[in-house]
Design an enzyme around this catalytic site. Sequence first.
Site, mmCIF file in Angstrom:
data_model
loop_
_atom_site.group_PDB
_atom_site.id
_atom_site.type_symbol
_atom_site.label_atom_id
_atom_site.label_comp_id
_atom_site.label_asym_id
_atom_site.label_seq_id
_atom_site.Cartn_x
_atom_site.Cartn_y
_atom_site.Cartn_z
ATOM 1 N N TYR A 65 123.461 13.079 59.626
ATOM 2 C CA TYR A 65 122.203 12.705 60.289
ATOM 3 C C TYR A 65 120.986 12.977 59.413
ATOM 4 O O TYR A 65 119.882 12.542 59.721
ATOM 5 C CB TYR A 65 122.044 13.447 61.622
ATOM 6 C CG TYR A 65 123.066 13.059 62.675
ATOM 7 C CD1 TYR A 65 123.732 11.844 62.606
ATOM 8 C CD2 TYR A 65 123.359 13.897 63.736
ATOM 9 C CE1 TYR A 65 124.669 11.475 63.550
ATOM 10 C CE2 TYR A 65 124.302 13.541 64.695
ATOM 11 C CZ TYR A 65 124.952 12.327 64.594
ATOM 12 O OH TYR A 65 125.880 11.971 65.537
ATOM 13 N N ASP A 102 128.818 16.456 67.586
ATOM 14 C CA ASP A 102 128.119 15.645 68.575
ATOM 15 C C ASP A 102 129.137 15.025 69.540
ATOM 16 O O ASP A 102 129.026 15.102 70.763
ATOM 17 C CB ASP A 102 127.342 14.544 67.821
ATOM 18 C CG ASP A 102 126.273 13.901 68.665
ATOM 19 O OD1 ASP A 102 126.151 14.251 69.844
ATOM 20 O OD2 ASP A 102 125.551 13.033 68.132
ATOM 21 N N ASP A 125 139.947 14.036 64.339
ATOM 22 C CA ASP A 125 140.499 13.032 65.262
ATOM 23 C C ASP A 125 141.626 13.636 66.099
ATOM 24 O O ASP A 125 141.720 13.414 67.308
ATOM 25 C CB ASP A 125 140.951 11.763 64.514
ATOM 26 C CG ASP A 125 141.807 12.053 63.293
ATOM 27 O OD1 ASP A 125 141.842 13.216 62.835
ATOM 28 O OD2 ASP A 125 142.460 11.120 62.791
ATOM 29 N N LYS A 175 137.470 16.206 58.435
ATOM 30 C CA LYS A 175 138.448 15.197 58.019
ATOM 31 C C LYS A 175 138.690 15.348 56.524
ATOM 32 O O LYS A 175 138.331 14.484 55.707
ATOM 33 C CB LYS A 175 137.971 13.791 58.395
ATOM 34 C CG LYS A 175 137.925 13.634 59.882
ATOM 35 C CD LYS A 175 138.515 12.437 60.549
ATOM 36 C CE LYS A 175 139.197 11.386 59.785
ATOM 37 N NZ LYS A 175 140.496 11.032 60.402
ATOM 38 N N ASP A 203 130.406 16.629 73.469
ATOM 39 C CA ASP A 203 130.227 15.802 74.674
ATOM 40 C C ASP A 203 131.554 15.615 75.392
ATOM 41 O O ASP A 203 131.630 15.691 76.613
ATOM 42 C CB ASP A 203 129.668 14.421 74.302
ATOM 43 C CG ASP A 203 128.150 14.401 74.377
ATOM 44 O OD1 ASP A 203 127.549 15.486 74.283
ATOM 45 O OD2 ASP A 203 127.576 13.309 74.514
#
Length: 368
Positions: A142, A249, A225, A192, A253
Site C-alpha cells: 500500500y 487486510d 492462501d 507467500k 476481515d
Amino acid sequence: MANPKLLILAGDGIGPEVMAEVKKIIGWFGAKRGMGFDVEDDLVGGCAYDKYGTPLHDDTMAKAQAADAVLLGAVGGPKYDNLDFSVKPERGLLRLRKEMDLFSNLRPAQCFDALADFSSLKKDVVAGLDIMIVRELTSGVYFGEPRGIFTEGNERVGINTQRYTESEVARVARSAFELARRRNNKVCSMEKANVMESGILWREVVQKIHDEEYPDVQLSHMYADNGAMQLVRWPKQFDVIVTDNLFGDLLSDCAAMLTGSLGMLPSASLGAPMANGRPKALYEPVHGSAPDIAGQGKANPIACVLSFAMALRYSFDQGAEADRLEKAVEKVLADGVRTADLMGPEGGVPVSTGQMGDAILAALDASL
Ligand code: NAD
C-alpha cells in the site's frame, strides 16, 4: 501520580453515540476502581472538516501525539462523499495512523458463546474462538514505490510495489511475540515465500527474531492462501497470526467475520514505546459511522467498549480490569440483552445503545 491522558475522538455518525457509552464506563472505572483518566474530547473526520475545513486539525494531531492513548469512534458519511480526496473524513484517520507511526494493527477475533449462532460457520467451529491477527500497517504494497498507472507502448500498466525492510518486519514480529507471551504463546507467520522475495525476507526475519529473542514462543510459518483456508476450516488452531499489510487486510476481515456482527469488533493500532514505556496507541471499533442508523439509538456500542478494554490491557497494563470489562460484556450477552444487530431468530431483550451501556455498567457493578 498523574492520571493517564486519554484523547477521545468520537467522530461522525454513530461514533458519538457509541462513545457516550464508553464514557460512562470510563467514569465507572474512575469511581469504582480508582482508575482516573484525564479525558479530553476533540474532533476528527467530517465534524472536524465542518469546523476547521480539515478532517484533522494540527492541534488535534499534537494532542494525539501527547496522549497516553487515543480512542476513536468512526468517521465519514454521505454528506462528505463528494469532498476532495485530500479532505475526506478518512484522511484524518490515515494521518493519525501515519504520523503516530502505528505499525502494528491488532484485530482480535473472539466469539462470545451467546453469539456463536451468528457466525456463518458451524457453532462448534467458532464457539470459544479467541485469536489475534497482527497486521503490519505502515508499509508493504500500500506504500511501496514505484506506484502508479503508466503507459508502456500502446497500453497502460498499473504498478504497486511490495517492499519491506528487515527492521519493518522485525518490529511487527516483536509485537506479535510479545502478545503471544501474554496469551497462549503461539505465533503463526503468514506470507507467500513460495512466490515472493519479500515473503522470503519476511520469513527469515521472523524466524531470526524468534530464535534470538523469543525462543520460548512456539512459531510456525504458513503460506497466506493456506492461512485463509485454515481460518475458515479450523480457526481454533491459531493463537496469534502475524502478517503483512495486504494479507493482513484480507485475513483480519475474514477472521473477524467468523464471529458474527460488525458491531462487536474492536481493534488497536500500536506504535513504538514512548518515553513512559507505553506504546503510541489508537483504539477504535472496526465498524464505520453507520449513517443508516445514526441518531436512532440503534447502534451497538460493544465494539467501542471492547476497544477501551484493549486500551486497558495494552496501554495501561490493566489486564485484570480488561478481563472484568470483557466478562461484563459476555454476561450481558449471555443474559440475552440485544441491540438490533444482535437480534437473531432466538430473540432476546431488545435494547437501545444507551440501555446496552447501562446493562454493561450493571454487570460491572455485579462483578465487584
Ligand atoms: P459501516 O461499518 O458504517 O456500516 C455497515 C453496516 O453495519 C451498516 O448497515 C451499519 O448500520 C451496520 N453497523 C455498523 N456498525 C454498527 C454498530 N455499531 N451497531 C449496529 N450496526 C452497525 O460501513 P459503511 O456503511 O460501508 O460505511 C459508512 C461510512 O463509514 C462511510 O462514510 C465509510 O467511509 C465510513 N467508514 C469509516 C470507518 C472508520 O471510521 N474506521 C470504517 C469503515 C467505514
